[in-house]
Design an enzyme around this catalytic site. Structure first.
Site, PDB file in Angstrom:
ATOM      1  N   GLU A   1      35.188  41.517  42.348  1.00  0.00           N
ATOM      2  CA  GLU A   1      35.508  40.123  42.293  1.00  0.00           C
ATOM      3  C   GLU A   1      36.831  40.125  42.913  1.00  0.00           C
ATOM      4  O   GLU A   1      37.639  40.967  42.913  1.00  0.00           O
ATOM      5  CB  GLU A   1      35.434  39.678  41.004  1.00  0.00           C
ATOM      6  CG  GLU A   1      34.261  39.402  40.398  1.00  0.00           C
ATOM      7  CD  GLU A   1      34.192  39.085  38.921  1.00  0.00           C
ATOM      8  OE1 GLU A   1      35.185  38.754  38.328  1.00  0.00           O
ATOM      9  OE2 GLU A   1      33.247  38.506  38.436  1.00  0.00           O
TER      10      GLU A   1
ATOM     11  N   LYS B   1      40.652  39.268  42.611  1.00  0.00           N
ATOM     12  CA  LYS B   1      41.579  38.985  41.597  1.00  0.00           C
ATOM     13  C   LYS B   1      42.425  37.834  41.573  1.00  0.00           C
ATOM     14  O   LYS B   1      43.381  37.585  42.637  1.00  0.00           O
ATOM     15  CB  LYS B   1      42.607  40.233  41.277  1.00  0.00           C
ATOM     16  CG  LYS B   1      43.460  40.061  40.256  1.00  0.00           C
ATOM     17  CD  LYS B   1      43.813  41.486  39.791  1.00  0.00           C
ATOM     18  CE  LYS B   1      45.649  41.562  39.145  1.00  0.00           C
ATOM     19  NZ  LYS B   1      46.049  40.299  38.288  1.00  0.00           N
TER      20      LYS B   1
ATOM     21  N   ASP C   1      44.952  34.792  41.564  1.00  0.00           N
ATOM     22  CA  ASP C   1      46.197  34.811  41.360  1.00  0.00           C
ATOM     23  C   ASP C   1      46.814  33.408  40.681  1.00  0.00           C
ATOM     24  O   ASP C   1      47.627  32.567  41.366  1.00  0.00           O
ATOM     25  CB  ASP C   1      47.137  35.271  42.436  1.00  0.00           C
ATOM     26  CG  ASP C   1      48.507  35.612  42.222  1.00  0.00           C
ATOM     27  OD1 ASP C   1      49.001  35.763  40.860  1.00  0.00           O
ATOM     28  OD2 ASP C   1      49.448  35.855  43.138  1.00  0.00           O
TER      29      ASP C   1
ATOM     30  N   LYS D   1      45.228  46.470  43.374  1.00  0.00           N
ATOM     31  CA  LYS D   1      46.543  45.639  43.609  1.00  0.00           C
ATOM     32  C   LYS D   1      46.793  45.683  45.116  1.00  0.00           C
ATOM     33  O   LYS D   1      47.005  46.700  45.725  1.00  0.00           O
ATOM     34  CB  LYS D   1      47.489  45.759  42.893  1.00  0.00           C
ATOM     35  CG  LYS D   1      47.454  45.768  41.371  1.00  0.00           C
ATOM     36  CD  LYS D   1      47.868  44.288  40.999  1.00  0.00           C
ATOM     37  CE  LYS D   1      49.302  43.940  41.160  1.00  0.00           C
ATOM     38  NZ  LYS D   1      49.802  42.473  40.861  1.00  0.00           N
TER      39      LYS D   1
ATOM     40  N   CYS E   1      76.498  25.286  23.280  1.00  0.00           N
ATOM     41  CA  CYS E   1      77.240  26.046  24.368  1.00  0.00           C
ATOM     42  C   CYS E   1      77.566  27.542  23.819  1.00  0.00           C
ATOM     43  O   CYS E   1      78.206  27.738  23.026  1.00  0.00           O
ATOM     44  CB  CYS E   1      78.320  25.455  25.092  1.00  0.00           C
ATOM     45  SG  CYS E   1      79.254  26.410  26.161  1.00  0.00           S
TER      46      CYS E   1
ATOM     47  N   CYS F   1      76.522  21.505  28.899  1.00  0.00           N
ATOM     48  CA  CYS F   1      77.748  21.595  27.961  1.00  0.00           C
ATOM     49  C   CYS F   1      78.417  20.454  28.362  1.00  0.00           C
ATOM     50  O   CYS F   1      79.018  20.229  29.353  1.00  0.00           O
ATOM     51  CB  CYS F   1      78.345  22.879  28.185  1.00  0.00           C
ATOM     52  SG  CYS F   1      79.894  22.845  27.008  1.00  0.00           S
TER      53      CYS F   1
ATOM     54  N   CYS G   1      85.569  23.276  28.450  1.00  0.00           N
ATOM     55  CA  CYS G   1      84.782  24.507  28.045  1.00  0.00           C
ATOM     56  C   CYS G   1      85.277  25.552  28.945  1.00  0.00           C
ATOM     57  O   CYS G   1      85.382  25.272  30.239  1.00  0.00           O
ATOM     58  CB  CYS G   1      83.243  24.287  28.200  1.00  0.00           C
ATOM     59  SG  CYS G   1      82.237  25.885  28.275  1.00  0.00           S
TER      60      CYS G   1
HETATM   61  S1  IVH Z   1      38.669  40.088  34.109  1.00  0.00           S
HETATM   62  C1  IVH Z   1      39.335  41.928  29.767  1.00  0.00           C
HETATM   63  N1  IVH Z   1      38.369  39.006  36.324  1.00  0.00           N
HETATM   64  O1  IVH Z   1      44.056  39.461  36.260  1.00  0.00           O
HETATM   65  C2  IVH Z   1      39.704  41.817  31.022  1.00  0.00           C
HETATM   66  N2  IVH Z   1      40.582  39.023  35.608  1.00  0.00           N
HETATM   67  O2  IVH Z   1      45.997  41.478  35.711  1.00  0.00           O
HETATM   68  C3  IVH Z   1      39.262  40.360  31.501  1.00  0.00           C
HETATM   69  N3  IVH Z   1      42.283  38.010  36.841  1.00  0.00           N
HETATM   70  O3  IVH Z   1      45.182  38.418  33.231  1.00  0.00           O
HETATM   71  C4  IVH Z   1      39.861  40.092  32.982  1.00  0.00           C
HETATM   72  N4  IVH Z   1      40.783  37.491  38.552  1.00  0.00           N
HETATM   73  O4  IVH Z   1      43.991  36.673  34.448  1.00  0.00           O
HETATM   74  C5  IVH Z   1      39.148  39.600  35.391  1.00  0.00           C
HETATM   75  N5  IVH Z   1      38.063  38.252  38.582  1.00  0.00           N
HETATM   76  C6  IVH Z   1      38.798  38.422  37.614  1.00  0.00           C
HETATM   77  C7  IVH Z   1      40.115  38.021  37.557  1.00  0.00           C
HETATM   78  C8  IVH Z   1      40.834  38.366  36.582  1.00  0.00           C
HETATM   79  C9  IVH Z   1      42.137  37.515  38.107  1.00  0.00           C
HETATM   80  C10 IVH Z   1      43.698  38.112  36.128  1.00  0.00           C
HETATM   81  C11 IVH Z   1      43.496  38.019  34.590  1.00  0.00           C
HETATM   82  C12 IVH Z   1      44.368  38.920  33.859  1.00  0.00           C
HETATM   83  C13 IVH Z   1      44.903  39.488  35.088  1.00  0.00           C
HETATM   84  C14 IVH Z   1      45.119  41.176  34.780  1.00  0.00           C
END
Ligand code: IVH
Length: 619
Positions: free
Chosen positions: A35, A37, A39, A255, A347, A363, A368
């Site tokens: 999937e 990730k 942001d 990443k 302060c 302040c 100050c």
């Molecule tokens: S699964 C128990 N799936 O990445 C683990 N996380 O660095 C559940 N994130 O804080 C996470 N896209 O907010 C999952 N497709 C995705 C994601 C995802 C973004 C974020 C999530 C987590 C961070 C970890």
């Protein structure tokens, strides 16, 4: 439920090692889901009997912030599900890039990225303000808490399908990779759902190419993604592998490379500026980013810290994009023991009770020690009194020696003591004496605007002087008689500024500084207005219509640039239209720049603008 993080891989090799090891542990090659990730801001939504009960941020992993009221205003978040289930849904709140650019353009403290702006929006006190920001939500994990409902869900695929049918938006960009046949990953009726229209499938050997493709595609997304997440599809296999205290063993984040470094927050200090504004600063373990070492990162104000959910001891990602000042991008590992950061109420330098104005704390004590230090540096600078032979280093030495504390001390220096300091020969002392003496003949307008009284800058001084208040006595009398409305009556002075300046001028600490400077012989009145001819600029912008966007080094606030244009005969408009002839584009110019490009409007950057206005100064 604990909101865990993800284990991370930074290269294809690390990722394939993880894939291989995971298969080895299980004794067979399972199905992996890939999937994006996303942001954004991680959030957990709790539904009871199908009704949204609570929305909670990650916080320190075990205790987050309740942002239910604000989350309710997000269109993608269903308030009531299609089914009366008890379920916890984890997903990401995102701010699309277009909206980010548009909103950030006009902010006093622009956010480093869409995520931080989204986080800031979620922490707003008034949900109405959150509703005005087009946030989106994607669900990516679900945890059904009632067993019968859970029984029908045995894979991540099933769960995503379930989430989509319950009414959530799930990310259509996903992939399934396995040595098993995954060519028909969803039942026929589900494949019709738009949510699953983009699903890719392949063998594990295809994974690497797919990742390369995804990395290349990220630019074309409407929102930011910072990597990919690879997860096990089979939920019982997930149970088998379990969790560490930090992350699930059944998933890993790959990443993308980005100009950030990871470090730890040692402490959060606050600094007191010339105007009394309190700026929190994160002291981090020194870390190299793009060729420089960063150990201090500004946090702007209390709301900014709260939006980041930052604690002392947290592991954070710090960025330094181009020339931009270093920024905390996000918390990657919260310090589990830390309490939320408590913003000081007094302060740190003089212990005065802080005042809240807008987004910032101040302040209020004009004397100050930190403010006086800032005022001194400001006073002597070339843009103000322009006192030669008193550079930052010299001034710091005098401050450190206790020879000066506040501005008036400059006019009764103990030169015998100074003569004993390193670097002060007879000649330097003569030069210094001369330039300080010279300062007593600087015009009233310059003196007043150099004192560093909040809101009392050159523009304000010019307006009140031109309106006939030509001495400090005129001004102080007006304040003492409570005639703030006379200030407001001056075209160009707003209610807030008038009230603020009146408040400052009423302070005994401000009065005593003025009194001492008067005794030292500085100018506190002007005989008559300066010759008009001096202030008439060549009308080089006559007939032109300028729009201003982005932020500038030399024009803060931006209205200063507008003044320069207007005083040279141009008009200033708020948006790019058919009639606009020029766009003055500062750093981070967004949609207006695109518009101008499309319409063929001449785009002028800050450097070029400075050149144009300077050219006329020579006339
Ligand atoms: S699964 C128990 N799936 O990445 C683990 N996380 O660095 C559940 N994130 O804080 C996470 N896209 O907010 C999952 N497709 C995705 C994601 C995802 C973004 C974020 C999530 C987590 C961070 C970890």
């Amino acid at each position: 439920m604990p909101v865990l993080s993800l284990d991370k891989a930074y290269s294809h090799e690390e990722l394939s090692t993880w894939v291989r090891r995971t298969s080895d542990k299980l004794g067979h090659a399972p199905v992996f889901v890939v999937e994006e990730k996303l942001d954004g801001v991680s959030i957990v939504l709790y539904y009871e009997q199908g009704v949204l009960a609570r929305a909670v941020t990650r916080g320190n992993g075990s205790m987050g912030n309740d942002v239910t009221g604000n989350v309710r205003t997000i269109r993608d978040v269903p308030l009531r599900l299609q089914d009366d289930v008890d379920i916890a849904v984890r997903g990401e709140i995102l701010l699309p890039l277009v909206a980010f650019r548009r909103l950030n353009e006009d902010m006093e403290t622009p956010y480093a990225n869409p995520r931080n702006l989204a986080a800031g929006t979620l922490r707003r006190v008034k949900s109405r303000e959150t509703a005005g920001v087009p946030l989106r939500f994607f669900a990516y994990e679900g945890f059904l808490t009632d067993v019968p409902a859970g029984r029908s869900v045995s894979t991540h695929r099933d769960m995503l399908l379930r989430l989509a049918r319950l009414g959530f938006r799930v990310n259509p960009h996903m992939g399934l990779f396995s040595e098993q046949d995954v060519s028909n990953p969803f039942p026929d009726d589900a494949a019709q759902l738009p949510a699953f229209s983009q699903v890719q499938t392949g063998t594990l050997a295809d994974l690497e190419d797919a990742i390369a493709q995804w990395t290349a595609d990220r630019e074309s997304r409407e929102y930011e993604i910072d990597g990919l997440v690879v997860k096990l599809d089979d939920l019982s296999l997930r149970d088998e592998l379990g969790y560490t205290g930090h992350h699930p063993r059944w998933a890993i984040a790959y990443k993308f490379e980005s100009p950030v470094s990871v470090t730890k927050v040692r402490s959060i200090d606050v600094q007191v500026g010339r105007t009394g504004r309190i700026t929190p600063v994160a002291r981090v373990e020194p870390v190299g980013i793009g060729g420089t070492t960063v150990s201090n990162v500004t946090l702007h104000n209390q709301a900014y810290i709260e939006a980041l959910e930052l604690h002392v001891g947290d592991t954070v990602e710090v960025s330094r994009r181009g020339d931009v000042i270093p920024a905390v991008e996000r918390v990657i590992e919260p310090n589990p023991e830390a309490h939320p950061y408590a913003f000081p109420t007094r302060c740190p330098t003089c212990d005065s009770v802080l005042e809240e104005r807008g987004a910032h704390h101040f302040c209020p004590n004009f004397r100050c020690p930190d403010r006086m230090r800032g005022q001194l540096h400001f006073f002597v600078a070339s843009a103000q009194m322009d006192i030669q032979h008193l550079g930052s280093e010299t001034l710091n030495l005098l401050l450190a020696e206790g020879i000066v504390e506040e501005i008036p001390d400059l006019f009764c220096l103990d030169y015998e003591r100074i003569a004993g300091l390193p670097g002060f020969g007879a000649r330097k002392i003569e030069l210094l004496k001369g330039s300080i003496e010279h300062a007593t003949s600087r015009p009233y307008r310059t003196v007043l605007a150099s004192l560093g009284i909040p809101d009392l800058g050159p523009k304000f001084v010019e307006l009140v002087c031109d309106a006939g208040y030509r001495s400090i006595d005129d001004l102080l009398q007006l304040v003492d008689e409570g005639r703030v409305e006379s200030l407001i009556a001056i075209d160009g002075i707003g209610e807030k500024t008038a009230a603020r300046v009146a408040e400052e001028l009423a302070r005994p600490s401000v009065r005593s500084v003025i009194q001492r400077l008067r005794e030292a012989g500085l100018q506190f009145s002007e005989e008559h207005a300066p010759e008009k001819a001096e202030s008439v600029e060549a009308q080089i912008f006559a007939g032109e219509s300028w729009c201003i966007t982005g932020s500038f080094e030399n024009f803060q606030p931006r209205s200063l640039a507008a003044e320069e244009i207007k005083s040279r005969g141009g008009t200033v408009v708020s948006d790019v239209s058919g009639k606009t002839t020029h766009l003055l584009a500062g750093a981070n110019a967004g949609s207006k720049r695109d518009k101008a490009e499309k319409r063929g409007v001449e785009i002028v950057d800050e450097q070029e603008f400075l050149r144009r206005i300077a050219a006329t100064d020579d006339v």
